[in-house]
Scaffold this motif. Structure first.
Motif, PDB file in Angstrom:
ATOM      1  N   ARG A  58      11.940  -2.840   1.575  1.00 39.23           N
ATOM      2  CA  ARG A  58      10.716  -2.052   1.412  1.00 39.23           C
ATOM      3  C   ARG A  58      10.500  -1.082   2.563  1.00 39.23           C
ATOM      4  O   ARG A  58       9.981   0.012   2.370  1.00 39.23           O
ATOM      5  CB  ARG A  58       9.502  -2.951   1.198  1.00 39.23           C
ATOM      6  CG  ARG A  58       9.153  -3.818   2.359  1.00 39.23           C
ATOM      7  CD  ARG A  58       7.898  -4.659   2.071  1.00 39.23           C
ATOM      8  NE  ARG A  58       7.667  -5.589   3.136  1.00 39.23           N
ATOM      9  CZ  ARG A  58       7.139  -5.271   4.315  1.00 39.23           C
ATOM     10  NH1 ARG A  58       6.762  -4.032   4.550  1.00 39.23           N
ATOM     11  NH2 ARG A  58       6.983  -6.175   5.252  1.00 39.23           N
ATOM     12  N   LYS A  63       7.694   1.633   2.502  1.00 38.70           N
ATOM     13  CA  LYS A  63       6.590   0.743   2.115  1.00 38.70           C
ATOM     14  C   LYS A  63       6.402  -0.307   3.206  1.00 38.70           C
ATOM     15  O   LYS A  63       6.839  -1.442   3.098  1.00 38.70           O
ATOM     16  CB  LYS A  63       6.891   0.046   0.784  1.00 38.70           C
ATOM     17  CG  LYS A  63       7.365   0.960  -0.309  1.00 38.70           C
ATOM     18  CD  LYS A  63       6.228   1.653  -0.977  1.00 38.70           C
ATOM     19  CE  LYS A  63       6.769   2.478  -2.141  1.00 38.70           C
ATOM     20  NZ  LYS A  63       5.748   3.061  -2.936  1.00 38.70           N
ATOM     21  N   SER A  90       0.203  -3.318 -14.789  1.00 41.76           N
ATOM     22  CA  SER A  90       0.752  -1.961 -14.785  1.00 41.76           C
ATOM     23  C   SER A  90       0.690  -1.270 -13.416  1.00 41.76           C
ATOM     24  O   SER A  90       1.095  -0.124 -13.285  1.00 41.76           O
ATOM     25  CB  SER A  90       0.007  -1.108 -15.813  1.00 41.76           C
ATOM     26  OG  SER A  90      -1.332  -0.911 -15.403  1.00 41.76           O
ATOM     27  N   MET A  91       0.191  -1.971 -12.401  1.00 38.17           N
ATOM     28  CA  MET A  91       0.071  -1.378 -11.063  1.00 38.17           C
ATOM     29  C   MET A  91       1.343  -1.631 -10.257  1.00 38.17           C
ATOM     30  O   MET A  91       1.628  -2.760  -9.870  1.00 38.17           O
ATOM     31  CB  MET A  91      -1.146  -1.961 -10.332  1.00 38.17           C
ATOM     32  CG  MET A  91      -2.461  -1.617 -10.962  1.00 38.17           C
ATOM     33  SD  MET A  91      -3.821  -2.406 -10.060  1.00 38.17           S
ATOM     34  CE  MET A  91      -5.203  -1.930 -11.071  1.00 38.17           C
ATOM     35  N   GLY A  92       2.085  -0.569  -9.982  1.00 31.43           N
ATOM     36  CA  GLY A  92       3.343  -0.697  -9.251  1.00 31.43           C
ATOM     37  C   GLY A  92       3.192  -1.220  -7.834  1.00 31.43           C
ATOM     38  O   GLY A  92       4.132  -1.787  -7.274  1.00 31.43           O
ATOM     39  N   GLU A  93       2.035  -1.046  -7.244  1.00 31.27           N
ATOM     40  CA  GLU A  93       1.800  -1.513  -5.870  1.00 31.27           C
ATOM     41  C   GLU A  93       1.700  -3.042  -5.794  1.00 31.27           C
ATOM     42  O   GLU A  93       1.901  -3.625  -4.737  1.00 31.27           O
ATOM     43  CB  GLU A  93       0.490  -0.937  -5.319  1.00 31.27           C
ATOM     44  CG  GLU A  93       0.447   0.568  -5.250  1.00 31.27           C
ATOM     45  CD  GLU A  93      -0.089   1.217  -6.523  1.00 31.27           C
ATOM     46  OE1 GLU A  93      -0.391   2.410  -6.469  1.00 31.27           O
ATOM     47  OE2 GLU A  93      -0.188   0.537  -7.574  1.00 31.27           O
ATOM     48  N   LEU A  95       2.992  -6.589  -6.242  1.00 28.12           N
ATOM     49  CA  LEU A  95       4.238  -7.328  -6.431  1.00 28.12           C
ATOM     50  C   LEU A  95       4.001  -8.693  -7.056  1.00 28.12           C
ATOM     51  O   LEU A  95       4.856  -9.209  -7.770  1.00 28.12           O
ATOM     52  CB  LEU A  95       4.964  -7.532  -5.097  1.00 28.12           C
ATOM     53  CG  LEU A  95       5.446  -6.292  -4.369  1.00 28.12           C
ATOM     54  CD1 LEU A  95       6.306  -6.677  -3.186  1.00 28.12           C
ATOM     55  CD2 LEU A  95       6.211  -5.371  -5.287  1.00 28.12           C
ATOM     56  N   VAL A 110       0.223  -6.939  -2.379  1.00 31.66           N
ATOM     57  CA  VAL A 110       0.309  -5.497  -2.575  1.00 31.66           C
ATOM     58  C   VAL A 110       1.199  -4.907  -1.488  1.00 31.66           C
ATOM     59  O   VAL A 110       1.077  -5.278  -0.318  1.00 31.66           O
ATOM     60  CB  VAL A 110      -1.107  -4.864  -2.495  1.00 31.66           C
ATOM     61  CG1 VAL A 110      -1.046  -3.354  -2.598  1.00 31.66           C
ATOM     62  CG2 VAL A 110      -2.010  -5.456  -3.570  1.00 31.66           C
ATOM     63  N   VAL A 112       2.421  -1.148   0.025  1.00 31.94           N
ATOM     64  CA  VAL A 112       2.192   0.305   0.020  1.00 31.94           C
ATOM     65  C   VAL A 112       2.744   0.916   1.310  1.00 31.94           C
ATOM     66  O   VAL A 112       3.177   0.199   2.213  1.00 31.94           O
ATOM     67  CB  VAL A 112       0.689   0.646  -0.122  1.00 31.94           C
ATOM     68  CG1 VAL A 112       0.165   0.277  -1.503  1.00 31.94           C
ATOM     69  CG2 VAL A 112      -0.128  -0.034   0.948  1.00 31.94           C
ATOM     70  N   PHE A 121      -5.266   3.088  -3.249  1.00 31.03           N
ATOM     71  CA  PHE A 121      -5.060   2.032  -4.244  1.00 31.03           C
ATOM     72  C   PHE A 121      -6.352   1.243  -4.455  1.00 31.03           C
ATOM     73  O   PHE A 121      -6.776   0.998  -5.583  1.00 31.03           O
ATOM     74  CB  PHE A 121      -3.927   1.105  -3.790  1.00 31.03           C
ATOM     75  CG  PHE A 121      -3.824  -0.163  -4.580  1.00 31.03           C
ATOM     76  CD1 PHE A 121      -3.273  -0.166  -5.851  1.00 31.03           C
ATOM     77  CD2 PHE A 121      -4.289  -1.366  -4.054  1.00 31.03           C
ATOM     78  CE1 PHE A 121      -3.193  -1.346  -6.594  1.00 31.03           C
ATOM     79  CE2 PHE A 121      -4.211  -2.539  -4.774  1.00 31.03           C
ATOM     80  CZ  PHE A 121      -3.666  -2.528  -6.051  1.00 31.03           C
ATOM     81  N   LYS A 125      -7.851   2.331  -7.979  1.00 26.13           N
ATOM     82  CA  LYS A 125      -7.269   1.427  -8.975  1.00 26.13           C
ATOM     83  C   LYS A 125      -7.978   0.084  -9.005  1.00 26.13           C
ATOM     84  O   LYS A 125      -8.541  -0.310 -10.026  1.00 26.13           O
ATOM     85  CB  LYS A 125      -5.772   1.229  -8.714  1.00 26.13           C
ATOM     86  CG  LYS A 125      -4.944   2.466  -8.986  1.00 26.13           C
ATOM     87  CD  LYS A 125      -3.478   2.168  -8.885  1.00 26.13           C
ATOM     88  CE  LYS A 125      -2.646   3.396  -9.200  1.00 26.13           C
ATOM     89  NZ  LYS A 125      -1.208   3.110  -9.138  1.00 26.13           N
TER      90      LYS A 125
END
Length: 153
Positions: A58, A63, A90-93, A95, A110, A112, A121, A125
């Motif tokens: 990451r 990240k 659906s939130m890519g941030e 995990l 999370v 980022v 975020f 979100k």
């Protein structure tokens, strides 16, 4: 089916490096190729091996910030949980997302780029979800242990 000692050795090796060939695994556990191949297929079929993945660094991807979030929903209703689950999926941030017992409903992991990315975020979100009542964020300062391996011994 419960994995025997040989199966557990195979699982340990695959967790360490899923790119090992069947021949390499067979050599390391002193077994011939065919039975190792059959055992791996059986472990896959029985669901002990869920999938093969590539773990990314990451930090190399920029990240560098890990944040754990405790989330409390406004209402303990099925619809609230379903809405939250669908949104977070659906939130890519995010995990990891787990429903937990205790003083809050969910724990998220999370990842980022930095504090500003987390703020975006958080504001656009996470806190924008109608069912969210409270968010507590915990910023990781240093990771003492990080592994994806599960003890099979």
């Amino acid at each position: 089916m419960h994995p025997d000692l040989t199966d557990r050795k195979i699982l340990e090796l695959l967790q360490q490096n899923a790119q090992l060939t069947i021949k390499e695994i067979a050599s390391r556990i002193n077994l011939s190729v065919t039975p190792v191949h059959e055992r791996i297929r059986k472990l896959e079929k029985e669901g002990f091996i869920d999938k093969y993945v590539c773990l990314l660094n990451r930090r190399k991807l920029g990240k560098s910030l890990v944040v754990y979030c405790n989330i409390t929903l406004d209402k303990q209703r099925k619809e609230s949980f379903e809405d939250f689950n669908n949104a977070v999926a659906s939130m890519g941030e995010v995990l990891e997302c787990s429903i937990v017992s205790g003083n809050f409903d969910y724990m998220l992991k999370v990842v980022v780029e930095d504090g500003e990315a987390y703020n975006q975020f958080y504001q656009h979100k996470l806190s924008a979800l109608k069912s969210v009542l409270h968010i507590s964020s915990y910023f990781v300062i240093s990771e003492i242990k990080y592994t994806t391996g599960i003890s099979v011994g």
